[in-house]
Design a protein around this motif. Structure first.
Motif, short mmCIF file in Angstrom:
data_model
loop_
_atom_site.label_atom_id
_atom_site.label_comp_id
_atom_site.label_asym_id
_atom_site.label_seq_id
_atom_site.Cartn_x
_atom_site.Cartn_y
_atom_site.Cartn_z
N LEU A 171 0.61 -1.63 -0.22
CA LEU A 171 0.09 0.04 -0.05
C LEU A 171 1.01 1.35 -0.24
CD1 LEU A 171 -2.63 1.68 0.65
CD2 LEU A 171 -2.58 1.00 2.43
N ALA A 172 2.38 1.63 0.68
CA ALA A 172 2.77 2.17 0.81
C ALA A 172 3.50 2.60 -0.74
CB ALA A 172 3.78 2.28 1.90
N SER A 173 3.79 1.35 -2.02
CA SER A 173 4.99 1.47 -2.25
C SER A 173 3.44 2.32 -3.15
CB SER A 173 5.15 0.27 -3.29
OG SER A 173 5.87 0.54 -2.78
N MET A 174 2.21 1.70 -2.89
CA MET A 174 0.91 2.33 -4.03
C MET A 174 0.48 4.06 -4.06
SD MET A 174 -2.09 -0.65 -4.25
CE MET A 174 -3.17 0.82 -6.24
N LEU A 175 0.80 4.43 -2.79
CA LEU A 175 0.69 5.84 -2.63
C LEU A 175 1.85 6.62 -2.57
CD1 LEU A 175 -0.96 5.38 1.27
CD2 LEU A 175 -1.71 6.13 -0.54
N HIS A 176 2.90 5.83 -2.69
CA HIS A 176 4.53 6.85 -2.87
C HIS A 176 4.68 7.25 -4.04
CE1 HIS A 176 8.75 6.66 -4.31
NE2 HIS A 176 8.44 7.87 -2.97
N GLY A 177 4.52 8.56 -4.68
CA GLY A 177 5.03 9.12 -5.23
C GLY A 177 3.07 10.49 -5.97
N GLY A 178 2.21 9.67 -5.29
CA GLY A 178 1.44 10.50 -5.48
C GLY A 178 -0.04 9.27 -5.31
N PHE A 179 -1.20 9.43 -4.77
CA PHE A 179 -2.33 8.74 -5.25
C PHE A 179 -3.34 8.32 -6.58
CE2 PHE A 179 -6.02 5.83 -4.46
CZ PHE A 179 -5.66 4.88 -4.53
N SER A 180 -3.27 7.77 -6.72
CA SER A 180 -4.36 8.55 -7.88
C SER A 180 -5.07 7.50 -9.25
CB SER A 180 -3.94 9.80 -9.51
OG SER A 180 -2.49 8.75 -9.92
N LEU A 181 -5.36 5.86 -8.24
CA LEU A 181 -6.18 5.20 -8.14
C LEU A 181 -6.99 5.34 -9.39
CD1 LEU A 181 -6.42 2.12 -8.21
CD2 LEU A 181 -7.08 2.43 -6.64
N MET A 182 -8.25 6.32 -9.05
CA MET A 182 -9.24 6.28 -9.64
C MET A 182 -9.45 7.10 -10.45
SD MET A 182 -12.11 5.89 -8.25
CE MET A 182 -14.04 5.45 -9.57
N SER A 183 -8.28 7.92 -10.76
CA SER A 183 -8.39 8.53 -12.13
C SER A 183 -8.31 7.40 -13.18
CB SER A 183 -7.35 9.40 -12.38
OG SER A 183 -5.97 9.01 -11.94
N LYS A 184 -7.26 6.03 -12.68
CA LYS A 184 -7.02 5.95 -13.65
C LYS A 184 -7.67 4.44 -13.82
CE LYS A 184 -2.49 5.74 -11.49
NZ LYS A 184 -0.84 5.25 -11.54
N LEU A 185 -8.51 4.11 -13.17
CA LEU A 185 -9.48 3.09 -13.63
C LEU A 185 -10.73 3.06 -13.97
CD1 LEU A 185 -10.71 2.25 -9.71
CD2 LEU A 185 -9.20 0.58 -10.83
N THR A 186 -10.74 4.32 -14.48
CA THR A 186 -12.00 4.75 -15.52
C THR A 186 -11.41 4.32 -16.29
OG1 THR A 186 -10.83 7.07 -16.23
CG2 THR A 186 -12.35 7.22 -14.21
N ALA A 187 -10.31 4.22 -17.22
CA ALA A 187 -9.97 3.77 -17.86
C ALA A 187 -9.28 1.99 -18.80
CB ALA A 187 -8.71 4.61 -18.59
N VAL A 188 -9.91 1.17 -17.51
CA VAL A 188 -9.19 -0.10 -17.57
C VAL A 188 -10.66 -0.63 -18.27
CG1 VAL A 188 -9.78 -2.14 -15.81
CG2 VAL A 188 -8.57 -0.33 -14.99
N ARG A 189 -10.14 -1.61 -19.33
CA ARG A 189 -10.93 -2.12 -19.79
C ARG A 189 -10.46 -3.68 -19.77
NH1 ARG A 189 -12.73 1.51 -19.50
NH2 ARG A 189 -13.61 3.35 -21.08
N THR A 190 -9.45 -4.73 -19.45
CA THR A 190 -9.44 -5.59 -19.11
C THR A 190 -8.76 -6.10 -17.31
OG1 THR A 190 -6.91 -5.48 -19.80
CG2 THR A 190 -8.74 -5.94 -21.95
N PRO A 191 -9.31 -7.49 -17.58
CA PRO A 191 -8.57 -7.71 -16.18
C PRO A 191 -7.22 -7.42 -15.68
CG PRO A 191 -10.40 -9.67 -16.81
CD PRO A 191 -10.02 -8.25 -18.27
#
Length: 440
Positions: free
Chosen positions: A279-299
């Protein structure tokens, strides 16, 4: 017993030719009415035909007709509009205040029916006898119920995201942060992980997101997992403790009290230490998961969002005191297996996309949430195996989520009468045991 009578009436499972009231008048049930869960008659706005006359009004159900008096309905004006009294035992006549008699109907019901229900409900969380009946049901009926359960579970999770969104004033990234933390707990540590995330606001983490050490220190410190110097000596752990002391003073942070981390009988790879490092590695550098999720189309795209590179210290460790085998190329051995990231995607990406689609009226996002579940391999755990071992096919995560919903929300809670499998089972029992006529 009365609960079963309500169920039989609501679903018209008693209907057969030759129904009659206790006075011998022909009875036809046009509409059983709407079940009432509050005070007053049991069913509102029913419509029945008694003899040549059609009546619209309320229906009251009792095990014994004399219960009408034991429950003091004869003194309550709310029951003056009852047009039919449904009973198991006809031991009394009921009159309205104006002296007219309320028609009475003895429901086709036997002790065997109650025994069948009690046996079904008492074993719902164990042997689940209804499964033998389930595999005999038409495949289209089972598939329809599975689809409904899968959507029910997705909507439940989506609603949880929307509640978080309201709580955090529309901050989607905070919602994604809390949802991700909870998902990394993998059920056994879900609650402690969520408590950890809510105790450490994303706004604070963002102020020091450029320093992985700072992020790790705040997370481990809040989690109450920083080791003492004798248990895990070294420069890294000492730096974490010093950094957390500084951050706790700066932001007035207080570690979780009795966080409840569970590590007994847990695989080392699922220890909270390693998941917190991830989780710390995901937060490092800034957390922007939601903005990336909207572009997801495949598993595959979704899974990649939860595979950050761990710091050197954590690449070969499960906790501060337990190491894992050395690996020549750490990049070929991600922080989580694909099976684990799929579970995170199921519990985070799909619900977030569905919730986001609900708020923005984006049907594409909601469709993607469903399509992801249909493309991911099914979860293989003790709950899903209960059903697959009985012969119910589970080809994808959409189905495994349905089976988990079925067990958690219907089997465990003994809501057999509200389950389509239980309903079908009880219908067959009624056909077998109900008397052929209720005429006196």
């Amino acid at each position: 017993m009365e609960r079963i009578m309500h169920y039989i009436w609501q679903h018209r499972l008693f209907v057969r030719p030759g129904l009659a009231t206790v006075s011998g008048q022909r009875l036809s049930v046009i509409d059983p009415g709407t079940a009432n869960n509050d005070s007053g008659p049991d069913f509102f706005n029913a419509k029945v035909k008694i003899g040549p006359q059609t009546w619209a009004g309320n229906v009251e159900i009792h095990i014994r007709a004399s219960d009408w008096f034991r429950h003091n309905h004869h003194t309550d004006s709310a029951y003056d509009s009852v047009v039919l009294h449904v009973v198991g035992i006809d031991d009394s006549r009921i009159q309205r205040p104006d002296g007219s008699e309320i028609p009475q109907f003895v429901m086709p019901y036997t002790p065997e029916i109650e025994m069948s229900y009690r046996r079904l409900a008492s074993e719902a969380g164990g042997q689940m006898p209804c499964l033998a009946h389930a595999i005999q049901m038409p495949p289209i009926a089972i598939q329809s119920w599975i689809d409904a359960l899968a959507y029910e579970r997705l909507y439940d999770k989506s609603a949880r995201m929307l509640n978080l969104l309201k709580r955090y004033n529309g901050d989607w990234e905070t919602v994604a942060y809390i949802a991700t933390a909870r998902a990394l707990g993998f059920g056994i540590n879900a609650e402690p992980f969520e408590r950890l995330a809510t105790s450490l606001p994303l706004s604070i983490i963002r102020k020091h997101a450029d320093s992985l050490l700072s992020v790790e220190a705040m997370l481990f410190g809040q989690a109450g997992l920083l080791p003492d110097e004798t248990a895990a000596p070294g420069h890294y752990t000492a730096a974490l403790k010093n950094e957390y002391a500084h951050m706790a003073n700066k932001f007035r942070l207080t570690p979780l009290q009795s966080p409840g981390w569970k590590m007994a009988r847990t695989r080392p790879g699922n220890f909270p230490h390693r998941r917190i490092a991830l989780l710390a590695s995901m937060l490092h550098g800034g957390f922007s998961l939601m903005s990336k999720l909207t572009a997801v189309r495949t598993p595959e795209q979704a899974s990649a969002l939860f595979q950050p590179a761990l710091s050197a210290y954590w690449q070969n460790r499960f906790s501060f005191t337990q190491t894992k085998p050395q690996q020549q190329n750490a990049s070929e051995h991600p922080a989580m297996s694909r099976q684990s990231t799929d579970i995170v995607v199921i519990n985070t990406v799909a619900p977030l996309l569905h919730a986001w689609g609900t708020v923005t009226s984006c049907c594409q996002a909601q469709e993607t949430a469903v399509e992801l579940l249909q493309q991911i391999k099914p979860e293989n755990n003790s709950l899903t195996r209960r059903f697959t071992d009985a012969g119910i096919k589970c080809p994808d995560a959409f189905t495994s989520q349905a089976l988990i919903q079925l067990f958690r929300c219907y089997c465990e809670t003994r809501k057999c009468l509200y389950c389509r499998i239980g309903h079908s089972h009880m219908r067959s029992e009624l056909r077998q045991h109900a008397p052929q006529t209720n005429n006196r």
